[in-house]
Enzyme design. Structure first.
Site, PDB file in Angstrom:
ATOM      1  N   GLY A 187       0.840  -1.199   0.000  1.00 34.42           N
ATOM      2  CA  GLY A 187       0.000   0.000   0.000  1.00 34.42           C
ATOM      3  C   GLY A 187       0.871   1.243   0.000  1.00 34.42           C
ATOM      4  O   GLY A 187       1.595   1.492  -0.946  1.00 34.42           O
ATOM      5  N   PHE A 188       0.756   2.048   1.057  1.00 40.75           N
ATOM      6  CA  PHE A 188       1.486   3.313   1.165  1.00 40.75           C
ATOM      7  C   PHE A 188       1.089   4.252   0.022  1.00 40.75           C
ATOM      8  O   PHE A 188       1.933   4.778  -0.690  1.00 40.75           O
ATOM      9  CB  PHE A 188       3.013   3.089   1.206  1.00 40.75           C
ATOM     10  CG  PHE A 188       3.445   2.236   2.355  1.00 40.75           C
ATOM     11  CD1 PHE A 188       3.666   2.792   3.605  1.00 40.75           C
ATOM     12  CD2 PHE A 188       3.601   0.861   2.191  1.00 40.75           C
ATOM     13  CE1 PHE A 188       4.050   1.999   4.679  1.00 40.75           C
ATOM     14  CE2 PHE A 188       3.975   0.060   3.250  1.00 40.75           C
ATOM     15  CZ  PHE A 188       4.204   0.628   4.501  1.00 40.75           C
ATOM     16  N   HIS A 189      -0.194   4.397  -0.156  1.00 42.03           N
ATOM     17  CA  HIS A 189      -0.713   5.331  -1.153  1.00 42.03           C
ATOM     18  C   HIS A 189      -2.166   5.665  -0.813  1.00 42.03           C
ATOM     19  O   HIS A 189      -2.773   5.028   0.049  1.00 42.03           O
ATOM     20  CB  HIS A 189      -0.611   4.736  -2.574  1.00 42.03           C
ATOM     21  CG  HIS A 189      -1.363   3.465  -2.740  1.00 42.03           C
ATOM     22  ND1 HIS A 189      -0.761   2.225  -2.791  1.00 42.03           N
ATOM     23  CD2 HIS A 189      -2.687   3.224  -2.834  1.00 42.03           C
ATOM     24  CE1 HIS A 189      -1.680   1.297  -2.912  1.00 42.03           C
ATOM     25  NE2 HIS A 189      -2.858   1.874  -2.947  1.00 42.03           N
ATOM     26  N   ALA A 190      -2.676   6.665  -1.501  1.00 41.64           N
ATOM     27  CA  ALA A 190      -4.101   7.001  -1.430  1.00 41.64           C
ATOM     28  C   ALA A 190      -4.655   6.962  -2.852  1.00 41.64           C
ATOM     29  O   ALA A 190      -3.901   6.952  -3.829  1.00 41.64           O
ATOM     30  CB  ALA A 190      -4.300   8.386  -0.822  1.00 41.64           C
ATOM     31  N   ARG A 193      -3.660   4.390   2.726  1.00 41.20           N
ATOM     32  CA  ARG A 193      -3.794   3.035   3.269  1.00 41.20           C
ATOM     33  C   ARG A 193      -2.455   2.305   3.244  1.00 41.20           C
ATOM     34  O   ARG A 193      -1.679   2.430   2.299  1.00 41.20           O
ATOM     35  CB  ARG A 193      -4.887   2.231   2.561  1.00 41.20           C
ATOM     36  CG  ARG A 193      -4.605   1.572   1.216  1.00 41.20           C
ATOM     37  CD  ARG A 193      -4.641   2.526   0.028  1.00 41.20           C
ATOM     38  NE  ARG A 193      -5.712   3.482   0.035  1.00 41.20           N
ATOM     39  CZ  ARG A 193      -6.868   3.316  -0.614  1.00 41.20           C
ATOM     40  NH1 ARG A 193      -7.085   2.214  -1.304  1.00 41.20           N
ATOM     41  NH2 ARG A 193      -7.765   4.278  -0.618  1.00 41.20           N
TER      42      ARG A 193
END
Ligand code: T46
Length: 134
Positions: A49-52, A97
């Site tokens: 993840g580590f993104h929106a 997230r």
């Protein structure tokens, strides 16, 4: 679109053979599904993840195993443990997230309301904070 996250419990058709869950647009799924993908075989200690997303709606279901999902939006920070096939995490709009602590057997199925589009991703945390009004 308002950013939001919520857990949704699905009805289970169970009998002496076992269990069956049906997901239907407009009934227990609050959007029309255009894409399905699944994440499995995640290596030990790996987080994803580590993104929106700017607009995407998604339902995350750990149909096997478990995973922790950390969500950040507005002034909120929420953490969910997904570990049952009859429960989905609905993520809508501008939500950062991260997925952590995948069990080795985890199969995470994701239903999405749009086709894959890299332009809908914000992969830089500082950019997310700016677009999130921070
Ligand atoms: C999300 C979380 C929960 C595609 O080509 N098509 C697709 O539909 C997807 C989802 C990914 N990809 C490609 C893009 C990358 O080259 O597959 C590769 C891995 O994707 P990513 O690094 O974005 O995977 P995750 O696990 O970090 O995030 C995924 C979804 O991308 C994302 O939308 O919300 O799962």
């Amino acid at each position: 679109m308002t950013a939001d996250t919520s857990l949704i419990r699905f009805g289970v058709f169970g009998d002496n053979r076992g269990s069956l869950i049906a997901l239907e647009n407009g009934h227990n799924l609050p959007f029309d599904v255009k894409r399905v993908y699944y994440i499995y075989g995640t290596k030990e200690g790996v987080s994803r993840g580590f993104h929106a997303h700017r607009k995407l709606k998604q339902m995350l279901i750990a149909v096997r195993g478990s995973v922790t999902v950390k969500c950040e939006y507005g002034d909120r920070k929420k953490e969910y443990t997904l570990n049952r096939p009859d429960e989905g995490l609905l993520i809508e709009g501008l939500v950062w997230r991260e997925m952590h602590d995948f069990s080795p057997d985890c199969v995470l199925v994701v239903l999405a309301d749009e086709y894959y589009s890299e332009s809908d991703y914000i992969r830089d945390y500082e950019t997310f904070l700016k677009e999130n009004g921070k």
